[in-house]
Design an enzyme around this catalytic site. Structure first.
Site, PDB file in Angstrom:
ATOM      1  CE  LYS A  69      49.507 -19.999 -47.919  1.00 30.59           C
ATOM      2  NZ  LYS A  69      49.309 -20.123 -46.440  1.00 30.59           N
ATOM      3  CG  HIS A 197      44.682 -14.360 -43.992  1.00 31.87           C
ATOM      4  ND1 HIS A 197      45.022 -13.036 -44.184  1.00 31.87           N
ATOM      5  CD2 HIS A 197      45.847 -15.036 -43.974  1.00 31.87           C
ATOM      6  CE1 HIS A 197      46.338 -12.929 -44.287  1.00 31.87           C
ATOM      7  NE2 HIS A 197      46.869 -14.130 -44.150  1.00 31.87           N
ATOM      8  CD  GLU A 274      46.255 -19.964 -40.960  1.00 32.10           C
ATOM      9  OE1 GLU A 274      46.171 -19.256 -41.985  1.00 32.10           O
ATOM     10  OE2 GLU A 274      45.421 -20.836 -40.690  1.00 32.10           O
TER      11      GLU A 274
HETATM   12  C1  LIG Z   1      45.654 -19.155 -45.329  1.00 28.52           C
HETATM   13  C2  LIG Z   1      46.795 -18.213 -45.162  1.00 28.52           C
HETATM   14  N1  LIG Z   1      47.362 -18.113 -43.952  1.00 28.52           N
HETATM   15  C3  LIG Z   1      48.416 -17.289 -43.750  1.00 28.52           C
HETATM   16  C4  LIG Z   1      48.957 -16.543 -44.766  1.00 28.52           C
HETATM   17  C5  LIG Z   1      50.121 -15.664 -44.467  1.00 28.52           C
HETATM   18  O1  LIG Z   1      49.777 -14.335 -44.501  1.00 28.52           O
HETATM   19  P1  LIG Z   1      50.810 -13.200 -44.096  1.00 28.52           P
HETATM   20  O2  LIG Z   1      52.052 -13.420 -44.831  1.00 28.52           O
HETATM   21  O3  LIG Z   1      50.111 -11.936 -44.441  1.00 28.52           O
HETATM   22  O4  LIG Z   1      51.002 -13.304 -42.612  1.00 28.52           O
HETATM   23  C6  LIG Z   1      48.348 -16.582 -46.040  1.00 28.52           C
HETATM   24  C7  LIG Z   1      48.865 -15.758 -47.145  1.00 28.52           C
HETATM   25  O5  LIG Z   1      48.418 -15.776 -48.254  1.00 28.52           O
HETATM   26  C8  LIG Z   1      47.256 -17.456 -46.250  1.00 28.52           C
HETATM   27  O6  LIG Z   1      46.670 -17.585 -47.447  1.00 28.52           O
END
Ligand SMILES: Cc1ncc(COP(=O)(O)O)c(C=O)c1O
Length: 461
Positions: A69, A197, A274
């Site tokens: 994402k 998270h 993640e």
């Molecule tokens: C379920 C989940 N995992 C991982 C991420 C990635 O987070 P970051 O970019 O802070 O590493 C997000 C971000 O919204 C998320 O919702």
């Protein structure tokens, strides 16, 4: 091993001694005498590679599953796939994107606790088994649509100090976790572990410590109920650039002992994370062009602001804005600041300036106030660290197209990437070779650079 034949993944080789910044200058020079000055990105795939080595050095026990994402550009996904990373997908489309480039389903976690039934079915049909949940209703949906799923219970964290909070929407409390595990047992579902998270843009590493300890409690509950708990997913939240108070290694130095205490190496637990922002933020630099300008004289504005230096303020309108790449200002709480492409003269005065996007909306303001020398229509501004939560959510509102992305990579980085793709992760190259890879896009402003005549070759890989 992934094939490197996809035509959509093309980048320019950086010749020896040249950096992504040189390519950026070259592109700007190429259009200097024309009026065709669209905003564009330069993205250094070698920077992603460097981050990958840095990850394993700092978190040797944790396998990264990149959060698609954050930036779903094909070249990024393909680079990380070649490096052997796993993927956190939030939807059917993200699963398809990752699988279309050859990533096997075992390297995917469907990490969205609230999923549409048809998309759960899609995951089942495409072999994706790992998925998160945090409610009873989700368990019932999974029991119907994907009874063989390997479920990961997402627990809530105290993310009150994070820049972007996520536990306001997702995550079960410890009390609810027990009820959910009992319900999963009744439904004959397989729960294999716990995820959390800490919120995106973590500012307090103690949040990880508490979450890891809570995860341990839920592991023990699961084991008590007869589940084979063997996966811990510590989520994202890691910084993507050095422009933050809390550095990546300051967080990992706190995480490692917490993992060793709660999930010792000999426990056999697999640990994944993640990361999104971490991998991509610093690789992308955006160049925008000034398309319009307004001079506001002090007497016109009626301002008594002593800071309206030199008697006027300036408004610049550039060709990307908050409906495009700078959506990160609204959605990701980003604060961006421009780097001037032209080096100012030493004695040049500064003015208080605001920077606006190209649409007709007053909301479309990129920078409220920044002191800099006077610029002209046709001049360029650069924005560094623009890889995370930018291109992924950009719209074409008012008909303004998203900037093109020019990918670059040095030959040593490309060779390392190929070696990793063919032979697996190369721990032994870490120290000597990675440190010699060229700088990322995130250079110091004003740094000396080569004339923009660098020879470069394009390649489709
Ligand atoms: C379920 C989940 N995992 C991982 C991420 C990635 O987070 P970051 O970019 O802070 O590493 C997000 C971000 O919204 C998320 O919702």
């Amino acid at each position: 091993m992934l094939s490197f034949s996809n035509e959509e993944f093309d980048f320019t080789f950086l010749d020896e001694g040249f950096t992504a910044k040189d390519i950026l200058d070259q592109k700007i020079n190429e259009v200097s005498s024309s009026d065709d000055k669209d905003a564009f990105y330069v993205a250094d795939l070698g920077d992603v590679l460097k981050k990958h080595f840095r990850w394993y050095k700092a978190l040797p026990r944790v396998t990264p599953f990149y959060a698609v994402k954050c930036n779903d550009s094909k070249a990024i996904v393909k680079t990380l796939a070649a490096l052997g990373a796993g993927f956190d997908c939030a939807s059917k489309t993200e699963i398809q994107l990752v699988q279309n480039i050859g990533v096997p389903p075992e390297r995917i976690i469907y990490a969205n606790p609230c999923k549409q039934i048809s998309q759960i079915k899609h995951a089942a049909n495409s072999g994706v088994q790992m998925m998160t949940f945090d409610s009873e209703v989700e368990l019932m949906k999974v029991a119907r649509a994907h009874p063989k799923a390997k479920l990961v219970l997402r627990i809530a964290t105290d993310d009150s100090k994070a820049v972007c909070r996520l536990s306001v929407k997702f995550g079960a409390t410890l009390k609810t976790s027990r009820l959910l595990l009992e319900r999963a047992k009744e439904l004959d579902l397989d729960v294999i572990g716990v995820s959390f998270h800490v919120g995106s843009g973590c500012t307090d590493p103690e949040t990880f410590v508490q979450a890891i300890s809570d995860a341990r409690c839920v592991f023990d509950m699961g084991t008590e109920l007869g589940f084979s708990m063997h996966l811990l997913d510590i989520g994202g939240g890691f910084p993507g650039s050095e422009e933050v108070k809390l550095k990546f290694e300051e967080i990992t130095n706190v995480i490692n002992p917490a993992l060793d205490k709660c999930f010792p190496c000999d426990s056999g637990i697999r640990i994944i994370a993640e990361p999104g922002r971490y991998y991509v933020a610093s690789a992308f630099t955006l160049a925008v062009n000034i398309i319009a300008k307004k001079v506001v004289l002090k007497e016109q504005s009626g301002s008594d602001d002593e800071d309206d230096i030199n008697g006027k303020t300036l408004m610049y309108y550039v060709n990307d804005g908050v409906y495009g790449s700078f959506n990160c200002i609204l959605y990701d709480h980003a604060h961006v600041k421009p780097v001037l492409q032209k080096r100012p003269k030493p004695d040049e005065g500064c003015y208080s300036c605001s920077i606006w996007g190209p649409t007709c909306d007053g909301l479309d303001r990129i920078v409220e106030r920044f002191d800099m020398p006077e610029l002209q229509v046709g001049d360029w501004m650069l924005f560094e660290n623009m890889g995370a939560y930018t291109v992924a959510a950009a719209s074409t509102f008012n008909g303004f197209q998203r900037p093109a992305i020019n990918y670059v990579m040095s030959r040593p980085a490309w060779q390392l990437m190929q070696q990793i793709n063919e032979q697996g992760f190369l721990a032994e190259v870490e120290e000597q070779d990675v440190s010699t890879l060229p700088l990322s896009c995130a250079w110091e402003s004003g740094i000396e650079h080569h004339p923009a005549t660098c020879a470069s070759t394009s390649i489709n890989v």
